[in-house]
Design a protein around this motif. Structure first.
Motif, PDB file in Angstrom:
ATOM      1  N   ASN A  97       0.833  -1.180   0.167  1.00 57.34           N
ATOM      2  CA  ASN A  97      -0.225  -0.079   0.126  1.00 57.34           C
ATOM      3  C   ASN A  97       0.673   1.229  -0.071  1.00 57.34           C
ATOM      4  O   ASN A  97       0.776   2.130  -0.644  1.00 57.34           O
ATOM      5  CB  ASN A  97      -0.752  -0.067   1.255  1.00 57.34           C
ATOM      6  CG  ASN A  97      -2.494  -0.493   0.645  1.00 57.34           C
ATOM      7  OD1 ASN A  97      -3.015  -0.252  -0.305  1.00 57.34           O
ATOM      8  ND2 ASN A  97      -2.902  -1.060   1.726  1.00 57.34           N
ATOM      9  N   ASP A 113      -7.262   1.702  -8.547  1.00 54.36           N
ATOM     10  CA  ASP A 113      -8.179   1.027  -7.667  1.00 54.36           C
ATOM     11  C   ASP A 113      -7.508  -0.093  -6.827  1.00 54.36           C
ATOM     12  O   ASP A 113      -6.790  -1.124  -7.611  1.00 54.36           O
ATOM     13  CB  ASP A 113      -9.226   0.403  -8.353  1.00 54.36           C
ATOM     14  CG  ASP A 113     -10.110   1.638  -9.127  1.00 54.36           C
ATOM     15  OD1 ASP A 113     -10.393   2.713  -8.410  1.00 54.36           O
ATOM     16  OD2 ASP A 113     -10.582   1.306 -10.234  1.00 54.36           O
ATOM     17  N   VAL A 114      -7.403  -0.080  -5.477  1.00 52.11           N
ATOM     18  CA  VAL A 114      -6.648  -1.111  -4.854  1.00 52.11           C
ATOM     19  C   VAL A 114      -7.718  -1.673  -3.818  1.00 52.11           C
ATOM     20  O   VAL A 114      -8.340  -0.876  -2.800  1.00 52.11           O
ATOM     21  CB  VAL A 114      -5.273  -0.531  -4.134  1.00 52.11           C
ATOM     22  CG1 VAL A 114      -4.770  -1.699  -3.185  1.00 52.11           C
ATOM     23  CG2 VAL A 114      -4.413  -0.144  -4.999  1.00 52.11           C
ATOM     24  N   ALA A 115      -7.581  -3.032  -3.677  1.00 49.55           N
ATOM     25  CA  ALA A 115      -8.615  -3.563  -2.643  1.00 49.55           C
ATOM     26  C   ALA A 115      -7.786  -4.635  -1.993  1.00 49.55           C
ATOM     27  O   ALA A 115      -7.548  -5.971  -2.683  1.00 49.55           O
ATOM     28  CB  ALA A 115      -9.782  -3.983  -3.198  1.00 49.55           C
ATOM     29  N   PHE A 116      -7.248  -4.700  -0.903  1.00 43.92           N
ATOM     30  CA  PHE A 116      -6.451  -5.811  -0.155  1.00 43.92           C
ATOM     31  C   PHE A 116      -7.381  -6.287   1.027  1.00 43.92           C
ATOM     32  O   PHE A 116      -7.271  -5.533   2.142  1.00 43.92           O
ATOM     33  CB  PHE A 116      -5.226  -5.377   0.285  1.00 43.92           C
ATOM     34  CG  PHE A 116      -4.150  -4.857  -0.570  1.00 43.92           C
ATOM     35  CD1 PHE A 116      -4.236  -5.519  -2.078  1.00 43.92           C
ATOM     36  CD2 PHE A 116      -3.150  -4.354  -0.571  1.00 43.92           C
ATOM     37  CE1 PHE A 116      -3.280  -5.542  -3.148  1.00 43.92           C
ATOM     38  CE2 PHE A 116      -2.286  -3.585  -1.591  1.00 43.92           C
ATOM     39  CZ  PHE A 116      -2.368  -4.343  -2.709  1.00 43.92           C
ATOM     40  N   ASN A 117      -7.829  -7.357   0.794  1.00 48.88           N
ATOM     41  CA  ASN A 117      -8.899  -7.988   2.074  1.00 48.88           C
ATOM     42  C   ASN A 117      -8.365  -9.054   2.563  1.00 48.88           C
ATOM     43  O   ASN A 117      -8.499 -10.335   2.516  1.00 48.88           O
ATOM     44  CB  ASN A 117     -10.059  -8.349   1.532  1.00 48.88           C
ATOM     45  CG  ASN A 117     -11.051  -7.304   0.784  1.00 48.88           C
ATOM     46  OD1 ASN A 117     -10.913  -6.284   1.241  1.00 48.88           O
ATOM     47  ND2 ASN A 117     -11.435  -7.813  -0.610  1.00 48.88           N
ATOM     48  N   GLU A 140      -5.665  -1.782 -11.446  1.00 48.66           N
ATOM     49  CA  GLU A 140      -6.382  -2.504 -10.722  1.00 48.66           C
ATOM     50  C   GLU A 140      -5.592  -3.571  -9.798  1.00 48.66           C
ATOM     51  O   GLU A 140      -5.274  -4.719 -10.678  1.00 48.66           O
ATOM     52  CB  GLU A 140      -7.773  -2.978 -11.311  1.00 48.66           C
ATOM     53  CG  GLU A 140      -8.763  -2.009 -11.759  1.00 48.66           C
ATOM     54  CD  GLU A 140      -9.786  -2.664 -12.450  1.00 48.66           C
ATOM     55  OE1 GLU A 140     -10.184  -4.077 -12.728  1.00 48.66           O
ATOM     56  OE2 GLU A 140     -10.701  -1.880 -13.271  1.00 48.66           O
ATOM     57  N   SER A 174      -5.810  -6.267  -6.579  1.00 46.62           N
ATOM     58  CA  SER A 174      -6.749  -6.674  -5.272  1.00 46.62           C
ATOM     59  C   SER A 174      -6.117  -7.865  -4.903  1.00 46.62           C
ATOM     60  O   SER A 174      -5.084  -8.815  -5.571  1.00 46.62           O
ATOM     61  CB  SER A 174      -8.151  -6.960  -5.836  1.00 46.62           C
ATOM     62  OG  SER A 174      -8.045  -8.179  -6.812  1.00 46.62           O
ATOM     63  N   ASP A 204      -7.133 -11.171  -1.908  1.00 47.64           N
ATOM     64  CA  ASP A 204      -8.207 -11.949  -1.049  1.00 47.64           C
ATOM     65  C   ASP A 204      -8.016 -13.137  -0.733  1.00 47.64           C
ATOM     66  O   ASP A 204      -7.038 -13.876  -1.401  1.00 47.64           O
ATOM     67  CB  ASP A 204      -9.522 -12.002  -2.087  1.00 47.64           C
ATOM     68  CG  ASP A 204     -10.185 -10.715  -2.583  1.00 47.64           C
ATOM     69  OD1 ASP A 204     -10.854 -10.028  -1.588  1.00 47.64           O
ATOM     70  OD2 ASP A 204     -10.066 -10.361  -3.801  1.00 47.64           O
ATOM     71  N   SER A 259      -4.130  -8.588 -10.717  1.00 47.35           N
ATOM     72  CA  SER A 259      -3.715  -7.367 -11.137  1.00 47.35           C
ATOM     73  C   SER A 259      -4.043  -7.171 -12.743  1.00 47.35           C
ATOM     74  O   SER A 259      -3.883  -8.079 -13.412  1.00 47.35           O
ATOM     75  CB  SER A 259      -1.784  -7.149 -11.184  1.00 47.35           C
ATOM     76  OG  SER A 259      -1.667  -6.108 -11.697  1.00 47.35           O
TER      77      SER A 259
END
Length: 354
Positions: free
Chosen positions: A230, A247-251, A285, A287, A289, A299
């Motif tokens: 991040n 757009d970044v989404a780290f779950n 993008e 992410s 998960d 990616s």
């Protein structure tokens, strides 16, 4: 050090096996005496033990001298000659032990030897020679099995050492590569926005602190690793214009999970390097998960038409593939889709609990 310890352990195990075998052999005389006569006839037992002595001598010389210095060193011709001479000498001289046997008989109570003194079961030289070679065969079988186990352990240790060396080399390649690209980004910002360039230097120092702290470790907490990503993405944002949608989404908020250090840096780095085109709108993008016991990292980015081919052969992705092969062998899934206007990647790796 580890190899030396394993060798000493295997040597101790081998000696214990031999000791137990010979204890059983000599104890077998006692059980045979009890079974046949209901009591222990010690003079008779001594006679049987004396008859076993030549075979013990052959065993001792073979396991201590001939096998280690000739057989295990592949000097087979010398070994066969030496073993043959050893058996011939011991077998030919073994009848001389009859003097000791006769002395035991003469100095014992006659009731201890009913009928007549027992003759040796292996008086024939041929029979003694066969027994001698059987003893040597048993000895060599155990020795070769233990030697093979020792070699397999050493090979496994060498593979682990090689794996650690290769991974260390690949990580050392990643760090300078990442540092060079980041400095280039900051250099570009100095002329455009000095304030952003100053903030970038602060963020870079934080990233380098993380690399110094985690760079020597094989694995890092998953949360710490994605916090690093991040920070890196935020640093890269500074040089991107509003025409680049990121757009970044780290779950991945589980602290007890661990992953290899800096495994995803190359993917993120390539997304920015080859996916940003300042002449037209671009997108990136990224992410991650956790699904069951696996981590899925994705990616997707637009393609800069001027350098699109470089993404296929970049140093970072080549290093990534090598790391995955070393770390997971076939237990991972890396899929890449290279289309005309966009490039996408998905990596699935198993997760370990620490």
């Amino acid at each position: 050090m580890v190899t030396h310890v394993s060798q000493s352990i295997s040597g101790r195990t081998e000696n214990i096996i031999y000791l137990l075998i010979w204890i059983l052999v000599f104890a077998g005389t006692l059980f045979s005496m009890l079974n046949n006569y209901g009591e222990l006839n010690w003079p008779r037992i001594y006679v049987e033990w004396v008859r076993l002595t030549p075979f013990f001598i052959i065993f001792f010389v073979n396991t201590s001298i001939l096998a280690p210095y000739l057989l295990l060193k592949k000097r087979l011709l010398y070994y066969l000659i030496s073993v043959s001479l050893l058996v011939a000498i011991v077998v030919l001289l073994s009848p001389q032990m009859r003097v000791l046997i006769d002395w035991l008989v003469e100095h014992s109570d006659g009731s201890m030897f009913p009928r007549k003194p027992i003759k040796a079961r292996s008086d024939l030289l041929g029979e003694r020679a066969i027994m001698s070679f059987l003893v040597i065969g048993m000895n060599n079988t155990i020795k070769l099995l233990i030697q093979r186990q020792k070699e397999e352990k050493q090979l496994e240790e060498q593979k682990k050492l090689l794996l650690q060396t290769e991974l260390s080399f690949l990580r050392n390649q990643i760090s300078p590569h990442f540092f060079m690209n980041t400095l280039n980004n900051i250099h570009a910002l100095i002329a455009i926005d000095p304030d952003k360039a100053g903030r970038s230097v602060i963020q870079l120092s934080e990233l380098m602190r993380h690399m110094l702290r985690e760079g020597t470790k094989e694995r890092s907490p998953i949360k710490a690793e994605f916090d690093f990503l991040n920070s890196y993405i935020n640093l890269m944002r500074l040089r991107c214009s509003k025409r680049v949608q990121i757009d970044v989404a780290f779950n991945v908020g589980e602290k007890e999970r661990f992953i290899p250090s800096f495994l995803f840096v190359a993917i993120v780095e390539n997304a920015f390097k080859y996916g940003v085109d300042y002449s037209k709108p671009s997108f990136i993008e990224i992410s991650a998960d956790i699904v069951d016991d696996s981590l899925i990292f994705k990616s997707r980015n637009s393609k800069n038409s001027q350098i699109e081919s470089a993404q296929k052969t970049g140093t970072g992705l080549n290093n990534l593939r090598k790391q995955l092969d070393l770390l997971y062998k076939a237990d991972y899934d890396l899929s890449i889709s290279d289309e005309k206007d966009q490039y996408s990647l998905q990596l699935k790796i198993p997760l370990d609990h620490d």
